[in-house]
Design an enzyme around this catalytic site. Sequence first.
Site, PDB file in Angstrom:
ATOM      1  N   TYR A  55      81.777 -31.033  84.032  1.00  0.00           N
ATOM      2  CA  TYR A  55      82.029 -29.686  84.529  1.00  0.00           C
ATOM      3  C   TYR A  55      83.516 -29.491  84.846  1.00  0.00           C
ATOM      4  O   TYR A  55      84.044 -30.069  85.785  1.00  0.00           O
ATOM      5  CB  TYR A  55      81.191 -29.392  85.769  1.00  0.00           C
ATOM      6  CG  TYR A  55      79.700 -29.562  85.573  1.00  0.00           C
ATOM      7  CD1 TYR A  55      79.127 -29.564  84.309  1.00  0.00           C
ATOM      8  CD2 TYR A  55      78.862 -29.724  86.669  1.00  0.00           C
ATOM      9  CE1 TYR A  55      77.756 -29.717  84.141  1.00  0.00           C
ATOM     10  CE2 TYR A  55      77.494 -29.882  86.509  1.00  0.00           C
ATOM     11  CZ  TYR A  55      76.956 -29.885  85.245  1.00  0.00           C
ATOM     12  OH  TYR A  55      75.592 -30.052  85.075  1.00  0.00           O
ATOM     13  N   GLY A 205      70.759 -16.853  84.444  1.00  0.00           N
ATOM     14  CA  GLY A 205      71.041 -15.529  84.980  1.00  0.00           C
ATOM     15  C   GLY A 205      70.157 -14.429  84.435  1.00  0.00           C
ATOM     16  O   GLY A 205      70.078 -13.345  85.018  1.00  0.00           O
ATOM     17  N   GLY A 210      70.993 -10.344  85.573  1.00  0.00           N
ATOM     18  CA  GLY A 210      72.437 -10.282  85.427  1.00  0.00           C
ATOM     19  C   GLY A 210      72.889  -9.777  84.069  1.00  0.00           C
ATOM     20  O   GLY A 210      74.003  -9.261  83.928  1.00  0.00           O
TER      21      GLY A 210
END
Length: 330
Positions: A55, A205, A210
Amino acid sequence: MRVRTLGEFKVNAIGLGCMNLSHAYGTPPDEKTAETLLLTAFDSGVNLFDTAALYGFGANETLVGRVLKPHRKDIVLTSKCGMQGVNGVRVIDGRAATIKQTCEDALRRLQTDVIDLYYLHRLDKNVPIEDSVGALADLVREGKIRNIGLSEMSAATLRRACAVHPIAAMQTEYSLWTRNAEIAVLAACRELGVAFVAFSPVGRGFLAGGISSMAALAHLAEKDIRRGMPRFYPEYFEQNLAFLTAFQDLANSWGYAPASLALAWLLHQSEHIIPIPGTTRISHLLENLTAADRVLSKIDLAQMDAVVRAHPIAGARYNDATQREIDTEN
């Protein structure tokens, strides 16, 4: 919040996936926003924080380590090896030497002496799982990690890994719209006493609403990983909007935020499931955490499953190249 078992630890039922504070969904938030979100999560009862060497190519471990160092004794800190950035390129490498070096780098970035749960992020198909888990077992004996986990692997691989060393957790995508874990690995985890950590539990999401229109889809950032996922290709996404509309209507009729209802569904599937939703917004974080207090009846759960059956999800969760890299049942 309800408490669940993760290896030798008791954790609150909803953890925090930290990836999107540094990686994957377009431009990450600024450092101050990310710091505030992490601390708000901690203050709101979250005690499980999930990061990885991949990440931000180390940036996320650095962020999590710096911000949460004052609270280290009060949290369960997890990270991952076996997939990281090398010279700006994502590389899967499950060799023992690489795993051990990645752990040393993680300990430094996380500013800790030991990682509570360390996952093999992906199966390196050129390295026997026994060799990779053997390296992780060495790290347990050396006191550098406390528990071993696997990520995106099959029931068969889990069983082979357990023959080398106890496995505390399997992390795999699981949600109302991604249910391949139900083929085999979810049951194998239950049988073997392995926690099942569900990433992307609100469908990247999607289940939160979203991205609820073709226009919103078109405005995804150029480097947003969802652009490469078939379910978000326009030809499939338009079909999936029918499911989203039906799911949102059900959530609204019950007075639930859709994300909270999606997480509550997961928590009701089994006591060994621990979802780790990620977000960059405090309002979404607090909304997600309300799921731990939701009580769904068998009738409620049946209604939710009926929505899925009535509106089958279109498109694979990964493109062909990525699918070849993972070991999950499909």
